[in-house]
Design an enzyme around this catalytic site. Structure first.
Site, PDB file in Angstrom:
ATOM      1  N   LEU A 117      41.282  47.934  45.829  1.00 33.13           N
ATOM      2  CA  LEU A 117      40.196  47.685  46.765  1.00 33.13           C
ATOM      3  C   LEU A 117      40.574  46.534  47.687  1.00 33.13           C
ATOM      4  O   LEU A 117      40.829  45.418  47.223  1.00 33.13           O
ATOM      5  CB  LEU A 117      38.904  47.318  46.022  1.00 33.13           C
ATOM      6  CG  LEU A 117      38.251  48.352  45.126  1.00 33.13           C
ATOM      7  CD1 LEU A 117      39.004  48.571  43.816  1.00 33.13           C
ATOM      8  CD2 LEU A 117      36.822  47.926  44.800  1.00 33.13           C
ATOM      9  N   ILE A 175      39.618  44.626  37.446  1.00 30.22           N
ATOM     10  CA  ILE A 175      40.701  43.630  37.449  1.00 30.22           C
ATOM     11  C   ILE A 175      40.542  42.701  38.646  1.00 30.22           C
ATOM     12  O   ILE A 175      40.437  43.166  39.790  1.00 30.22           O
ATOM     13  CB  ILE A 175      42.071  44.324  37.496  1.00 30.22           C
ATOM     14  CG1 ILE A 175      42.226  45.269  36.299  1.00 30.22           C
ATOM     15  CG2 ILE A 175      43.195  43.293  37.507  1.00 30.22           C
ATOM     16  CD1 ILE A 175      43.465  46.138  36.371  1.00 30.22           C
ATOM     17  N   GLY A 205      38.132  41.519  46.649  1.00 29.12           N
ATOM     18  CA  GLY A 205      39.450  42.132  46.709  1.00 29.12           C
ATOM     19  C   GLY A 205      39.951  42.294  45.294  1.00 29.12           C
ATOM     20  O   GLY A 205      40.057  41.319  44.569  1.00 29.12           O
ATOM     21  N   SER A 206      40.239  43.521  44.878  1.00 30.12           N
ATOM     22  CA  SER A 206      40.448  43.718  43.446  1.00 30.12           C
ATOM     23  C   SER A 206      41.074  45.075  43.153  1.00 30.12           C
ATOM     24  O   SER A 206      41.555  45.764  44.042  1.00 30.12           O
ATOM     25  CB  SER A 206      39.107  43.600  42.726  1.00 30.12           C
ATOM     26  OG  SER A 206      38.120  44.348  43.415  1.00 30.12           O
ATOM     27  N   ARG A 207      40.985  45.474  41.872  1.00 29.85           N
ATOM     28  CA  ARG A 207      41.565  46.729  41.429  1.00 29.85           C
ATOM     29  C   ARG A 207      40.776  47.253  40.230  1.00 29.85           C
ATOM     30  O   ARG A 207      40.245  46.471  39.434  1.00 29.85           O
ATOM     31  CB  ARG A 207      43.017  46.472  41.036  1.00 29.85           C
ATOM     32  CG  ARG A 207      43.740  47.640  40.403  1.00 29.85           C
ATOM     33  CD  ARG A 207      45.205  47.274  40.312  1.00 29.85           C
ATOM     34  NE  ARG A 207      45.906  48.006  39.281  1.00 29.85           N
ATOM     35  CZ  ARG A 207      47.182  47.825  38.987  1.00 29.85           C
ATOM     36  NH1 ARG A 207      47.878  46.924  39.654  1.00 29.85           N
ATOM     37  NH2 ARG A 207      47.765  48.520  38.042  1.00 29.85           N
TER      38      ARG A 207
END
Length: 237
Positions: A117, A175, A205-207
């Site tokens: 993301l 995450i 901002g991530s995963r």
């Protein structure tokens, strides 16, 4: 959040009501976690309204936060025995990997799909399947860039294990990233989540990794754009 269908024969709004309805269906609602980030700059804009640069900067910040915390309506597919994307973003990995150790799912690799993301993507997370929450485990860690493969192991994360009515276990892991420092998970052990239901949020901002049972057929490819709650990631066994 899925949009409720309008029954056949329902009178259509007219005039001002029609305009209001168009705005509601065009502009996504705001996730409650974003309210402080939107209201604080608005307060600054009001207090500093006599200074143009203060007012305009604060309004711009408020608008940017409103866009980041948007929570659009989504309609999950009605196909049986599938798993949908838990997040909006780019498919970064389609492979096999050992699930997070804290979930006690064993040490054998299982099918995995990772969604990256960016700060421009919708950042709410949605349940990939309908099922019961068996575990929710938070693990502290680093804040490497979320698009790195090692982020799955090294970064701070929140892991959730779901069991479907068919007995399949699916894990979904939020995450943190290089900028993201806050993971929100509203689900608790014992909850029953519908497919596509919003359960969490990551800032900024991530995963999100999803682990599927052995025998699942992955239906996406690396580089593909995924839409949370709507893009089908896998057909379960």
């Amino acid at each position: 959040m899925a949009r409720r269908p309008t029954p056949i024969g329902t009178p259509q709004p007219t005039g001002l009501a029609h305009v209001v309805d168009l705005v509601k269906t065009t502009i996504p609602p705001l996730h409650p976690a974003g309210l402080p980030f939107v209201l604080a700059p608005l307060g600054v804009a009001v207090l500093g309204r006599r200074r143009r640069w203060v007012r305009n900067t604060a309004l711009l910040a408020s608008g940017a936060c409103a866009a980041f915390f948007r929570h659009p309506h989504r309609v999950p597919p009605n196909r049986a025995n599938v798993a949908v994307s838990p997040a909006d973003g780019e498919v970064a990995l389609v492979d096999t990997a050992v699930p997070p150790a804290e979930l006690n799912m064993g040490d054998q690799p299982v099918p995995r799909v990772s969604i990256f993301l960016s700060v421009l993507d919708v950042h709410v997370q949605r349940s990939p399947v309908a099922g019961e929450v068996l575990q929710v485990v938070h693990k502290s860690g680093e804040f490497l860039s979320a698009d790195l493969a090692e982020a799955s192991e090294a970064n701070e994360r929140n892991s959730m294990l779901l069991r479907t009515d068919n007995g399949h276990e699916v894990a979904v892991v939020q995450i943190a990233g290089l900028i993201a420092r806050r993971i929100v998970c509203d689900a608790t052990v014992g909850d029953r989540l519908p497919i596509g239901d919003t359960y969490g949020l990551i800032r900024f901002g991530s995963r999100v990794d999803t682990y599927f049972p052995v025998g699942s057929t992955l239906l996406v490819e690396r580089g593909q754009r995924a839409v949370g709650a709507e893009t089908v990631l896998a057909q379960l066994p």
